[in-house]
Scaffold this motif. Sequence first.
Motif, PDB file in Angstrom:
ATOM      1  N   SER A  34     -30.785  22.484  17.179  1.00  0.00           N
ATOM      2  CA  SER A  34     -30.425  23.893  17.046  1.00  0.00           C
ATOM      3  C   SER A  34     -28.918  24.062  16.903  1.00  0.00           C
ATOM      4  N   ARG A  35     -28.172  23.345  17.702  1.00  0.00           N
ATOM      5  CA  ARG A  35     -26.702  23.423  17.635  1.00  0.00           C
ATOM      6  C   ARG A  35     -26.195  22.917  16.285  1.00  0.00           C
ATOM      7  N   ALA A  36     -26.793  21.828  15.780  1.00  0.00           N
ATOM      8  CA  ALA A  36     -26.377  21.281  14.484  1.00  0.00           C
ATOM      9  C   ALA A  36     -26.665  22.263  13.356  1.00  0.00           C
ATOM     10  N   LEU A  37     -27.809  22.940  13.421  1.00  0.00           N
ATOM     11  CA  LEU A  37     -28.168  23.885  12.363  1.00  0.00           C
ATOM     12  C   LEU A  37     -27.340  25.168  12.412  1.00  0.00           C
ATOM     13  N   ARG A  38     -26.747  25.466  13.567  1.00  0.00           N
ATOM     14  CA  ARG A  38     -25.884  26.650  13.681  1.00  0.00           C
ATOM     15  C   ARG A  38     -24.451  26.370  13.242  1.00  0.00           C
ATOM     16  N   HIS A  39     -24.142  25.119  12.952  1.00  0.00           N
ATOM     17  CA  HIS A  39     -22.797  24.781  12.502  1.00  0.00           C
ATOM     18  C   HIS A  39     -22.494  25.622  11.257  1.00  0.00           C
ATOM     19  N   PRO A  40     -21.268  26.162  11.116  1.00  0.00           N
ATOM     20  CA  PRO A  40     -20.944  27.038   9.989  1.00  0.00           C
ATOM     21  C   PRO A  40     -21.249  26.445   8.615  1.00  0.00           C
ATOM     22  N   VAL A  41     -20.970  25.182   8.423  1.00  0.00           N
ATOM     23  CA  VAL A  41     -21.227  24.560   7.120  1.00  0.00           C
ATOM     24  C   VAL A  41     -22.733  24.442   6.884  1.00  0.00           C
ATOM     25  N   ALA A  42     -23.447  23.959   7.885  1.00  0.00           N
ATOM     26  CA  ALA A  42     -24.898  23.803   7.740  1.00  0.00           C
ATOM     27  C   ALA A  42     -25.574  25.144   7.505  1.00  0.00           C
ATOM     28  N   SER A  43     -25.141  26.160   8.218  1.00  0.00           N
ATOM     29  CA  SER A  43     -25.799  27.460   8.079  1.00  0.00           C
ATOM     30  C   SER A  43     -25.527  28.102   6.723  1.00  0.00           C
ATOM     31  N   GLN A  44     -24.499  27.662   6.030  1.00  0.00           N
ATOM     32  CA  GLN A  44     -24.222  28.180   4.689  1.00  0.00           C
ATOM     33  C   GLN A  44     -24.915  27.356   3.603  1.00  0.00           C
ATOM     34  N   ILE A  45     -24.964  26.057   3.780  1.00  0.00           N
ATOM     35  CA  ILE A  45     -25.469  25.167   2.735  1.00  0.00           C
ATOM     36  C   ILE A  45     -26.982  24.993   2.773  1.00  0.00           C
ATOM     37  N   LEU A  46     -27.556  24.796   3.948  1.00  0.00           N
ATOM     38  CA  LEU A  46     -28.971  24.440   4.037  1.00  0.00           C
ATOM     39  C   LEU A  46     -29.925  25.473   3.434  1.00  0.00           C
ATOM     40  N   PRO A  47     -29.740  26.776   3.660  1.00  0.00           N
ATOM     41  CA  PRO A  47     -30.675  27.723   3.016  1.00  0.00           C
ATOM     42  C   PRO A  47     -30.647  27.638   1.488  1.00  0.00           C
ATOM     43  N   ASP A  48     -29.455  27.512   0.918  1.00  0.00           N
ATOM     44  CA  ASP A  48     -29.357  27.392  -0.543  1.00  0.00           C
ATOM     45  C   ASP A  48     -29.953  26.072  -1.026  1.00  0.00           C
ATOM     46  N   LEU A  49     -29.728  25.011  -0.280  1.00  0.00           N
ATOM     47  CA  LEU A  49     -30.275  23.710  -0.663  1.00  0.00           C
ATOM     48  C   LEU A  49     -31.806  23.729  -0.617  1.00  0.00           C
ATOM     49  N   GLN A  50     -32.366  24.352   0.403  1.00  0.00           N
ATOM     50  CA  GLN A  50     -33.823  24.458   0.495  1.00  0.00           C
ATOM     51  C   GLN A  50     -34.388  25.305  -0.646  1.00  0.00           C
ATOM     52  N   ALA A  51     -33.715  26.395  -0.972  1.00  0.00           N
ATOM     53  CA  ALA A  51     -34.179  27.249  -2.071  1.00  0.00           C
ATOM     54  C   ALA A  51     -34.132  26.488  -3.390  1.00  0.00           C
ATOM     55  N   GLU A  52     -33.076  25.742  -3.608  1.00  0.00           N
ATOM     56  CA  GLU A  52     -32.955  24.965  -4.842  1.00  0.00           C
ATOM     57  C   GLU A  52     -33.999  23.852  -4.887  1.00  0.00           C
ATOM     58  N   ALA A  53     -34.268  23.231  -3.747  1.00  0.00           N
ATOM     59  CA  ALA A  53     -35.287  22.179  -3.694  1.00  0.00           C
ATOM     60  C   ALA A  53     -36.671  22.742  -4.007  1.00  0.00           C
ATOM     61  N   ALA A  54     -36.913  24.004  -3.648  1.00  0.00           N
ATOM     62  CA  ALA A  54     -38.200  24.631  -3.961  1.00  0.00           C
ATOM     63  C   ALA A  54     -38.362  24.860  -5.463  1.00  0.00           C
ATOM     64  N   ARG A  55     -37.245  25.010  -6.167  1.00  0.00           N
ATOM     65  CA  ARG A  55     -37.285  25.256  -7.608  1.00  0.00           C
ATOM     66  C   ARG A  55     -37.162  23.984  -8.431  1.00  0.00           C
ATOM     67  N   ASN A  56     -36.581  22.954  -7.849  1.00  0.00           N
ATOM     68  CA  ASN A  56     -36.256  21.755  -8.614  1.00  0.00           C
ATOM     69  C   ASN A  56     -36.845  20.519  -7.925  1.00  0.00           C
ATOM     70  N   PRO A  57     -37.911  19.945  -8.486  1.00  0.00           N
ATOM     71  CA  PRO A  57     -38.559  18.795  -7.849  1.00  0.00           C
ATOM     72  C   PRO A  57     -37.638  17.583  -7.683  1.00  0.00           C
ATOM     73  N   ASP A  58     -36.681  17.399  -8.599  1.00  0.00           N
ATOM     74  CA  ASP A  58     -35.760  16.264  -8.474  1.00  0.00           C
ATOM     75  C   ASP A  58     -34.874  16.415  -7.240  1.00  0.00           C
ATOM     76  N   ILE A  59     -34.405  17.627  -6.997  1.00  0.00           N
ATOM     77  CA  ILE A  59     -33.580  17.873  -5.818  1.00  0.00           C
ATOM     78  C   ILE A  59     -34.428  17.745  -4.558  1.00  0.00           C
ATOM     79  N   ALA A  60     -35.660  18.251  -4.598  1.00  0.00           N
ATOM     80  CA  ALA A  60     -36.555  18.131  -3.441  1.00  0.00           C
ATOM     81  C   ALA A  60     -36.780  16.662  -3.090  1.00  0.00           C
ATOM     82  N   GLU A  61     -37.027  15.854  -4.105  1.00  0.00           N
ATOM     83  CA  GLU A  61     -37.258  14.429  -3.861  1.00  0.00           C
ATOM     84  C   GLU A  61     -36.002  13.747  -3.310  1.00  0.00           C
TER      85      GLU A  61
END
Length: 72
Positions: A34-61
């Motif tokens: 929980s603490r790692a996911l609240r880190h400012p960098v993680a909280s900005q990057i991870l949602p966008d990365l997950q959204a992109e992975a949902a659209r792009n199978p290469d990124i998901a893999e």
Amino acid sequence: LVLDLVSAIAVQGLPAPDTGFLEGDLRLLYEVTSRALRHPVASQILPDLQAEAARNPDIAEALQKALREGQD
């Protein structure tokens, strides 16, 4: 670039808690994650990365591979 960062962070892994009790181990692991996911960098990057992975199978893999390799 982002996948390289995720890979580098995943390689560090999370500490394997050993409190002597399963409940304590799980609670500590949850707190550390929980603490790692609240880190400012993680909280900005991870949602966008997950959204992109949902659209792009290469990124998901690539993301799944980076996270799996970090657990070894």
